[in-house]
Scaffold this motif. Structure first.
Motif, mmCIF file in Angstrom:
data_model
loop_
_atom_site.group_PDB
_atom_site.id
_atom_site.type_symbol
_atom_site.label_atom_id
_atom_site.label_comp_id
_atom_site.label_asym_id
_atom_site.label_seq_id
_atom_site.Cartn_x
_atom_site.Cartn_y
_atom_site.Cartn_z
ATOM 1 N N HIS A 1 48.508 38.932 41.284
ATOM 2 C CA HIS A 1 48.208 39.741 40.091
ATOM 3 C C HIS A 1 48.023 41.223 40.397
ATOM 4 C CE1 HIS A 1 48.012 36.552 37.072
ATOM 5 N NE2 HIS A 1 47.661 35.791 38.088
ATOM 6 N N TRP A 2 48.343 41.598 41.611
ATOM 7 C CA TRP A 2 48.362 43.027 41.938
ATOM 8 C C TRP A 2 49.755 43.366 42.448
ATOM 9 C CZ3 TRP A 2 45.178 45.913 46.287
ATOM 10 C CH2 TRP A 2 45.370 47.291 46.135
ATOM 11 N N GLU A 3 50.551 43.937 41.581
ATOM 12 C CA GLU A 3 51.928 44.284 41.936
ATOM 13 C C GLU A 3 52.088 45.799 42.046
ATOM 14 O OE1 GLU A 3 55.334 41.943 40.481
ATOM 15 O OE2 GLU A 3 53.966 41.260 38.914
ATOM 16 N N GLU A 4 52.669 46.223 43.141
ATOM 17 C CA GLU A 4 52.981 47.627 43.377
ATOM 18 C C GLU A 4 54.335 47.717 44.068
ATOM 19 O OE1 GLU A 4 51.200 50.005 42.250
ATOM 20 O OE2 GLU A 4 49.141 49.252 42.038
ATOM 21 N N THR A 5 54.996 48.863 43.928
ATOM 22 C CA THR A 5 56.266 49.056 44.620
ATOM 23 C C THR A 5 56.070 49.548 46.049
ATOM 24 O OG1 THR A 5 56.440 51.273 43.665
ATOM 25 C CG2 THR A 5 57.556 49.480 42.501
ATOM 26 N N VAL A 6 54.889 50.048 46.374
ATOM 27 C CA VAL A 6 54.524 50.408 47.738
ATOM 28 C C VAL A 6 53.322 49.559 48.133
ATOM 29 C CG1 VAL A 6 53.701 52.240 49.270
ATOM 30 C CG2 VAL A 6 55.375 52.767 47.491
ATOM 31 N N GLN A 7 53.374 48.974 49.330
ATOM 32 C CA GLN A 7 52.277 48.126 49.783
ATOM 33 C C GLN A 7 50.946 48.859 49.679
ATOM 34 O OE1 GLN A 7 52.307 44.712 51.036
ATOM 35 N NE2 GLN A 7 50.203 45.178 50.457
ATOM 36 N N SER A 8 50.029 48.286 48.898
ATOM 37 C CA SER A 8 48.739 48.932 48.646
ATOM 38 C C SER A 8 47.609 48.136 49.284
ATOM 39 C CB SER A 8 48.504 49.086 47.144
ATOM 40 O OG SER A 8 49.498 49.923 46.579
ATOM 41 N N VAL A 9 46.613 48.863 49.769
ATOM 42 C CA VAL A 9 45.480 48.290 50.486
ATOM 43 C C VAL A 9 44.209 48.740 49.781
ATOM 44 C CG1 VAL A 9 44.335 48.105 52.723
ATOM 45 C CG2 VAL A 9 46.815 48.509 52.630
ATOM 46 N N SER A 10 43.392 47.799 49.332
ATOM 47 C CA SER A 10 42.194 48.157 48.578
ATOM 48 C C SER A 10 41.095 48.644 49.499
ATOM 49 C CB SER A 10 41.693 46.961 47.761
ATOM 50 O OG SER A 10 41.223 45.945 48.630
ATOM 51 N N ALA A 11 40.324 49.612 49.008
ATOM 52 C CA ALA A 11 39.258 50.181 49.835
ATOM 53 C C ALA A 11 38.069 50.609 48.983
ATOM 54 C CB ALA A 11 39.790 51.363 50.637
ATOM 55 N N ALA A 12 37.810 49.903 47.885
ATOM 56 C CA ALA A 12 36.660 50.237 47.055
ATOM 57 C C ALA A 12 35.369 49.932 47.811
ATOM 58 C CB ALA A 12 36.698 49.444 45.748
ATOM 59 N N GLU A 13 34.372 50.778 47.637
ATOM 60 C CA GLU A 13 33.109 50.542 48.340
ATOM 61 C C GLU A 13 32.495 49.219 47.906
ATOM 62 O OE1 GLU A 13 28.752 52.653 49.002
ATOM 63 O OE2 GLU A 13 30.440 53.826 48.243
ATOM 64 N N THR A 14 32.383 49.007 46.596
ATOM 65 C CA THR A 14 31.991 47.720 46.019
ATOM 66 C C THR A 14 32.956 47.440 44.878
ATOM 67 O OG1 THR A 14 29.652 48.045 46.564
ATOM 68 C CG2 THR A 14 30.177 46.375 44.913
ATOM 69 N N TYR A 15 33.558 46.255 44.882
ATOM 70 C CA TYR A 15 34.610 45.961 43.905
ATOM 71 C C TYR A 15 34.062 45.674 42.514
ATOM 72 C CZ TYR A 15 37.830 45.449 47.828
ATOM 73 O OH TYR A 15 38.600 45.670 48.942
ATOM 74 N N GLU A 16 34.708 46.257 41.522
ATOM 75 C CA GLU A 16 34.504 45.819 40.149
ATOM 76 C C GLU A 16 35.303 44.532 39.933
ATOM 77 O OE1 GLU A 16 35.552 48.903 37.462
ATOM 78 O OE2 GLU A 16 33.967 50.269 38.134
ATOM 79 N N THR A 17 34.915 43.777 38.915
ATOM 80 C CA THR A 17 35.601 42.528 38.587
ATOM 81 C C THR A 17 36.553 42.783 37.427
ATOM 82 O OG1 THR A 17 33.654 41.276 39.303
ATOM 83 C CG2 THR A 17 35.289 40.102 37.981
ATOM 84 N N ILE A 18 37.833 42.511 37.642
ATOM 85 C CA ILE A 18 38.852 42.748 36.622
ATOM 86 C C ILE A 18 39.077 41.463 35.837
ATOM 87 C CG2 ILE A 18 41.242 43.432 36.199
ATOM 88 C CD1 ILE A 18 41.177 44.917 38.875
ATOM 89 N N TYR A 19 38.985 41.554 34.506
ATOM 90 C CA TYR A 19 39.222 40.401 33.635
ATOM 91 C C TYR A 19 40.622 40.553 33.049
ATOM 92 C CZ TYR A 19 34.192 40.389 34.258
ATOM 93 O OH TYR A 19 32.939 40.421 34.821
ATOM 94 N N ASP A 20 41.619 40.235 33.862
ATOM 95 C CA ASP A 20 43.018 40.453 33.479
ATOM 96 C C ASP A 20 43.603 39.218 32.800
ATOM 97 O OD1 ASP A 20 42.594 39.248 35.972
ATOM 98 O OD2 ASP A 20 44.547 39.856 36.744
ATOM 99 N N PHE A 21 42.914 38.765 31.749
ATOM 100 C CA PHE A 21 43.346 37.588 30.994
ATOM 101 C C PHE A 21 42.628 37.605 29.652
ATOM 102 C CE2 PHE A 21 39.983 36.573 34.055
ATOM 103 C CZ PHE A 21 38.964 36.154 33.224
ATOM 104 N N GLY A 22 43.099 36.799 28.731
ATOM 105 C CA GLY A 22 42.477 36.743 27.409
ATOM 106 C C GLY A 22 42.496 35.329 26.864
#
Length: 256
Positions: free
Chosen positions: A44-65
């Motif tokens: 559920h994380w699509e990018e055209t360039v390989q991406s690496v997460s680095a958030a200090e503390t992650y938020e929670t994504i509600y990517d659905f309904g």
């Protein structure tokens, strides 16, 4: 050396369910040494360039309904690991894999729903990685292979997706299993256990019912990424497979 895993994340509501598959995930930590960190590729994380997460503390994504209210109250406030992020980027760079750091993105349900079942305390650092459906399958495998050295450092690498994932063909009231879904997964099992990468890279042309099982590839890609991390030993083991809604595959693969 820490094994790598592919976990199907099913529907978002999986985190609320009690069945054989969720029991496997809930008891996973009892049979696996606690990892130093978790690296997770999410469909559920699509990018055209390989991406690496680095958030200090992650938020929670509600990517659905349209799911249970309880899901929208859940959080998974894991932290990233800056030194691990830097190491991942260096490993990618050594293999010529272009990549970028993302310090804003939280964890989507492909990540947090699985992690909530595996490690509900959110006390293990997490680095999430994107997928790119535009790359050839061999390159997906090579991206995973680039991270194989992390397994020697007690880092748990996870691919989160689904081998049979076609929302248009789901039957929400079905208690049975569609034969075409089983045929695709059986072919896949045979090729994974034989480590037949040549066939796997051509699954769209060779596997029965590939178009029905994998109408778009973003959920299948994490399987190849996780498999690539096991290239040195080339041992694949199916730990679980079941189905929901007629054909939504819930499978777990271990790569040693």
């Amino acid at each position: 050396m820490m094994p790598s895993y592919f976990f199907a994340h099913g529907a978002p509501s999986i985190v609320l369910e009690d069945n054989a598959y969720t029991q496997l995930l809930k008891h996973f930590k009892e049979h696996t040494p606690k990892p130093k960190a978790i690296v997770l590729f999410s469909a559920h994380w699509e990018e055209t360039v390989q991406s690496v997460s680095a958030a200090e503390t992650y938020e929670t994504i509600y990517d659905f309904g349209g799911f249970q209210d309880e899901l929208y109250q859940m959080t998974y406030p894991a932290k990233s690991d800056r030194s691990l992020v830097e190491q991942i980027q260096k490993l990618f760079e050594q293999q010529g894999i272009q990549n970028v750091r993302n310090e804003q993105r939280g964890l989507d349900h492909g990540a947090w729903a699985v992690l909530k079942l595996l490690y509900p305390d959110a006390d293990i650092p997490v680095v999430a990685l994107s997928v790119n459906r535009n790359l050839p399958n061999e390159q997906q495998y090579q991206i995973g292979k680039a991270l194989a050295a992390l397994r020697e450092q007690d880092v748990l690498i996870i691919g989160s997706g689904g081998t049979v994932h076609n929302l248009r063909k789901l039957n929400w009231r079905s208690g049975g299993i569609d034969e075409w879904a089983e045929q695709f997964d059986s072919w896949l099992q045979n090729k994974l256990e034989a480590w037949d990468t040549e066939a796997l890279f051509q699954y769209r042309e060779l596997a029965p019912f590939a178009q029905e099982a994998v109408p778009t590839s973003e959920h299948f890609i994490p399987l190849l990424l996780a498999m690539g991390t096991g290239d040195s030993n080339r041992q694949a083991k199916l730990l679980h497979r079941s189905y929901q809604y007629g054909n939504l595959s819930l499978s777990c693969w271990q790569f040693n």
